[in-house]
Motif scaffolding. Structure first.
Motif, short mmCIF file in Angstrom:
data_model
loop_
_atom_site.label_atom_id
_atom_site.label_comp_id
_atom_site.label_asym_id
_atom_site.label_seq_id
_atom_site.Cartn_x
_atom_site.Cartn_y
_atom_site.Cartn_z
N TYR A 269 -3.77 2.91 14.67
CA TYR A 269 -4.28 1.65 14.14
C TYR A 269 -5.78 1.45 14.38
O TYR A 269 -6.44 0.74 13.62
CB TYR A 269 -3.48 0.48 14.73
CG TYR A 269 -2.10 0.41 14.13
CD1 TYR A 269 -1.91 -0.01 12.82
CD2 TYR A 269 -0.97 0.80 14.86
CE1 TYR A 269 -0.64 -0.04 12.25
CE2 TYR A 269 0.29 0.77 14.30
CZ TYR A 269 0.45 0.35 12.99
OH TYR A 269 1.69 0.32 12.42
N PHE B 281 -8.40 -1.73 13.15
CA PHE B 281 -7.93 -3.04 13.58
C PHE B 281 -8.61 -3.47 14.88
O PHE B 281 -9.01 -2.63 15.70
CB PHE B 281 -6.41 -3.03 13.79
CG PHE B 281 -5.62 -3.04 12.51
CD1 PHE B 281 -6.22 -3.29 11.28
CD2 PHE B 281 -4.25 -2.80 12.53
CE1 PHE B 281 -5.49 -3.30 10.10
CE2 PHE B 281 -3.51 -2.80 11.35
CZ PHE B 281 -4.13 -3.05 10.14
N THR C 107 -3.72 11.77 7.63
CA THR C 107 -4.70 10.78 7.20
C THR C 107 -5.80 10.55 8.23
O THR C 107 -6.78 9.88 7.94
CB THR C 107 -4.02 9.43 6.90
OG1 THR C 107 -3.29 9.01 8.06
CG2 THR C 107 -3.05 9.57 5.73
N ASN D 235 0.81 -1.22 0.00
CA ASN D 235 0.00 0.00 0.00
C ASN D 235 0.85 1.27 0.00
O ASN D 235 0.59 2.22 0.74
CB ASN D 235 -0.95 -0.01 1.21
CG ASN D 235 -2.04 1.04 1.08
OD1 ASN D 235 -2.49 1.35 0.00
ND2 ASN D 235 -2.47 1.58 2.21
N LEU E 286 -4.63 -4.80 6.77
CA LEU E 286 -4.47 -3.40 6.40
C LEU E 286 -5.02 -3.16 5.00
O LEU E 286 -5.70 -2.16 4.75
CB LEU E 286 -3.00 -3.02 6.49
CG LEU E 286 -2.60 -1.57 6.19
CD1 LEU E 286 -1.37 -1.20 7.00
CD2 LEU E 286 -2.32 -1.36 4.71
N ASP F 15 0.55 -7.16 5.46
CA ASP F 15 -0.61 -7.10 6.35
C ASP F 15 -1.88 -7.10 5.50
O ASP F 15 -2.31 -6.05 5.01
CB ASP F 15 -0.54 -5.85 7.22
CG ASP F 15 -1.62 -5.81 8.30
OD1 ASP F 15 -2.54 -6.63 8.23
OD2 ASP F 15 -1.52 -4.95 9.20
N ARG G 22 -7.20 4.69 11.86
CA ARG G 22 -6.77 4.64 10.46
C ARG G 22 -7.22 3.35 9.78
O ARG G 22 -7.64 3.36 8.63
CB ARG G 22 -5.24 4.77 10.39
CG ARG G 22 -4.66 4.71 8.98
CD ARG G 22 -5.04 5.95 8.20
NE ARG G 22 -4.45 5.92 6.86
CZ ARG G 22 -4.97 5.31 5.82
NH1 ARG G 22 -6.10 4.64 5.95
NH2 ARG G 22 -4.37 5.35 4.64
N TYR G 23 -7.12 2.22 10.50
CA TYR G 23 -7.40 0.94 9.86
C TYR G 23 -8.51 0.13 10.51
O TYR G 23 -8.92 -0.90 9.97
CB TYR G 23 -6.12 0.09 9.81
CG TYR G 23 -5.04 0.70 8.95
CD1 TYR G 23 -5.22 0.84 7.58
CD2 TYR G 23 -3.85 1.17 9.50
CE1 TYR G 23 -4.25 1.42 6.78
CE2 TYR G 23 -2.87 1.75 8.71
CZ TYR G 23 -3.07 1.87 7.35
OH TYR G 23 -2.12 2.43 6.56
N SER H 120 -8.79 -3.35 5.06
CA SER H 120 -9.34 -2.16 5.70
C SER H 120 -9.30 -0.96 4.77
O SER H 120 -10.26 -0.20 4.65
CB SER H 120 -8.57 -1.85 6.99
OG SER H 120 -8.93 -0.61 7.52
N GLU H 121 -8.17 -0.78 4.09
CA GLU H 121 -8.01 0.36 3.20
C GLU H 121 -9.00 0.29 2.03
O GLU H 121 -9.59 1.30 1.64
CB GLU H 121 -6.58 0.42 2.68
CG GLU H 121 -6.21 1.69 1.96
CD GLU H 121 -6.01 2.86 2.90
OE1 GLU H 121 -5.57 3.91 2.41
OE2 GLU H 121 -6.31 2.75 4.10
#
Length: 656
Positions: free
Chosen positions: A556, A562, A627, A247, A270, A267, A559-560, A273-274
């Motif tokens: 985390y 998790f 971000t 990414n 990740l 990952d 942003r993602y 999620s993105e």
């Protein structure tokens, strides 16, 4: 691997041109090494079974036949292995030769993927021997076995459903419309590229950026294996430049001309999620064939083991000094431009700001000064207000005054002790009760002073609170929580430190730099309680936890998205080891935390994050700089009454 990590590798064997047997042995050695290191995807260079630079020898029946036999031998060597290996070889079909990748796992050839774009310019003349591959997937005979052949094949792991593999070969990456685009839109999360990219001056940097860019654009993992020693040097030299990206981030690469293997983890969580966040990332799998495979028979247990990839302790702060300086300059400009535009829009020549001598108000004052420079306004219009009370220390008070003097702003010293004591009398509060009312009364009195000064001087109040405080709710509602424009609202505490240090390092004002360094070395404190015999300062991080941990959690979680378990695991990787000890932020003396400490503060993070959303639901305006933002008008549309039980239950299971 557990939590969506998959260990991948790119390897460059030392080959002998046209010596397929020798080359197969070298490939098998790498496969055995990778299996021991629990690699699950191993990518080799383009045409590595024969060598890329065989030229017209590719027309020789003997070479083509031997290559197929050695591919079968390589496949046989993987019968008792979990990993997927991808090797390049020339494959003849219906009288034409295809530059092909064989995807191998557990003794079987899962599929053959041909190169779609055949270069025929400059030093490359592949079109002399090879023809472009076909998208459509057909079945072909490969030494008695029926095998799928075509570009539109994806390899889907049943043990790890998020691991979907697509393959492209060398030039396929360099063309405007690469096969990888369609692979990812059809569901591929990892792309493997078998390459033979010769080395030229400056080409390594271009290649590196191309791989990073492809992984960013397609939101995928990218494993790039490059040809190296053993290829003909009649006209070209190959460096074995292997790369692993995710990414847009380069995870690992080999040194040029070392002929080695590079290993890291991608990952998949990740990536998932993105893609979930990007509603423009849409496609379809029409015309694709998905080939299922498993790492092991029966119920496969995903393992949790130490990661090879580096997990940064401070994800908001670049490791590279040049990149950090560039990032700080960009952020500072965004902050100042946002404030400049707001002041120009309302026609105000006055900004009112409370200056405590702490990090946040320091940064806000510096930003305000820059905005006034850009507007050509007299800095006397910056009303910098110090409001000492019960817990104000001499150190912070003197630093605040020195900072204001160096900037050239107007200093207003307005002690609020008497006003707060009168307020205690008005509401019937015991001044000896050092509770939340005692603390918040001071914060709200300061805000009242600032707001009224703004009215009096036709100015606006500049908010100083940072994003870390907002996420934790470490702000007094309608106190320091409120302003007319919050310049620090999307900047985490760890980055606030970096920004202040950047100003200290770049300013020509030596007196200013000295003050800023002392502010950086001052413990973070709200200074709302009087000093005690044991401590001069009321230390924030002893109450809510280390900001470097909370910023890590915030990154985390927001942003993602998790899971708590994955965030905890990443924190363990980052903070229980000394591998990142050089990246210690000024003022953060502790570089290693115990598992118990990390779990404790992660629980605090989730509790406060959910419980304090009501403060974020009514935030003042402020510029987004990175971000992540917690603005209710932007990145975080979250109800104020959601429960944290689901997340805390998972953490409670970890502590059992």
């Amino acid at each position: 691997m557990k939590h969506g990590f998959i260990r991948v590798a790119a390897a460059t064997p030392h080959i002998r041109l046209a010596d397929c047997g020798y080359n197969a042995e070298q490939i098998i050695k790498f496969i055995e090494e990778a299996e021991e290191k629990e690699v699950k995807l191993l990518v080799f260079p383009e045409l590595c079974v024969t060598g890329y630079t065989c030229g017209d020898l590719f027309f020789q029946e003997a070479l083509l036949a031997c290559a197929k036999k050695q591919v079968k031998k390589i496949a046989d060597s993987t019968k008792d292995k979990e990993l997927v290996a991808i090797v390049g070889f020339p494959f003849e079909y219906n009288g034409k030769i295809y530059n092909t990748a064989a995807v191998i796992q557990r003794g079987k050839i899962l599929g053959l993927v041909p190169k779609m774009n055949i270069p025929n310019s400059g030093e490359f003349y592949e079109a002399r021997q090879f023809v472009p591959g076909r998208k459509e997937v057909i079945k072909v005979n490969f030494l008695g076995d029926e095998v799928l052949f075509g570009s539109n094949i994806l390899f889907e792991c049943l043990d790890m459903p998020d691991f979907v593999l697509g393959v492209e070969i060398c030039e396929d990456l360099w063309v405007p419309l690469s096969p990888g685009i369609f692979h990812c839109l059809a569901g591929a999360t990892v792309l493997a590229n078998l390459s033979a990219s010769n080395e030229l001056v400056g080409k390594a940097g271009y290649r590196r950026e191309l791989v990073k860019s492809q992984s960013a654009k397609l939101i995928c993992g990218y494993v790039y294996a490059d040809a190296g020693e053993g290829e003909s040097t009649s006209d070209l030299v190959f460096s074995g430049h292997n790369l692993i990206a995710e990414n847009g981030t380069l995870l690992s690469e080999t040194e040029l001309f070392c002929g080695d293997i590079t290993i890291s983890e991608i990952d998949l969580g990740l990536i998932k999620s993105e893609r979930r966040l990007k509603n423009t990332f849409v496609g379809h799998a029409d015309g694709y064939i998905k080939v299922p495979f498993k790492f092991a028979e029966g119920n496969y247990e995903l393992k949790t083991y130490s990661l090879i990839r580096k997990i940064k302790r401070h994800p908001f702060v670049p490791d590279n000094d040049k990149e950090l300086s560039r990032r700080c300059e960009d952020i500072f400009k965004i902050q100042a431009m946002g404030l400049k535009s707001r002041l120009a829009h309302i026609g105000s020549k006055c900004a009112v700001i409370g200056v405590s001598g702490g990090l946040d108000s320091t940064l806000a004052l510096l930003v305000t000064s820059r905005a006034f420079d850009w507007l050509g306004l007299d800095k006397k219009g910056i009303l910098a207000v110090t409001m000492p009370c019960f817990g104000t220390s001499d150190r912070t008070f003197e630093n605040a005054k020195a900072l204001i003097k160096n900037i050239g702003a107007t200093l207003l010293n307005i002690p609020i002790r008497d006003a707060v004591l009168q307020h205690f009398k008005d509401i019937g509060h015991d001044a000896d009760s050092l509770d939340v009312t005692y603390e918040n009364s001071q914060a709200r009195e300061r805000t009242q002073v600032l707001m009224d000064l703004a009215n009096k001087h036709n100015g606006i109040v500049i908010g100083t609170g940072d994003m870390s405080e907002l996420v934790l709710g470490w702000a007094t509602y309608n106190g320091d929580h409120m302003s007319m424009y919050g310049v620090n609202a999307s900047i985490p505490k760890t980055l606030v430190r970096s920004l202040v240090k950047w100003v200290a390092d770049t300013t020509d004002n030596k007196d200013m730099a000295k003050v800023l360094i002392d502010i950086l070395d001052t413990p973070v404190s709200p200074e709302l309680l009087p000093p005690t015999k044991d401590s001069e300062y009321q230390k924030t991080e002893e109450l809510v936890g280390p900001y470097e941990l909370h910023d890590f959690f915030m990154f985390y979680v927001l942003r993602y998205g998790f899971s708590p378990g994955k965030v905890y695991r990443l924190a363990l990787e980052a903070f229980t080891k000394n591998h990142d000890a050089k990246n210690v932020i000024i003022g953060e003396s502790k570089t290693v935390y115990s598992k118990e400490e990390i779990l404790k503060w992660l629980q605090v993070f989730y509790r406060r994050f959910f419980a304090q959303q009501y403060k974020r639901s009514c935030l003042p305006d402020g510029p987004k700089v990175g971000t992540i933002s917690v603005s209710p008008r932007g990145d975080l549309r979250m109800p104020s009454d959601a429960k944290a039980a689901l997340w805390l239950e998972e953490l409670n299971r970890l502590s059992e």
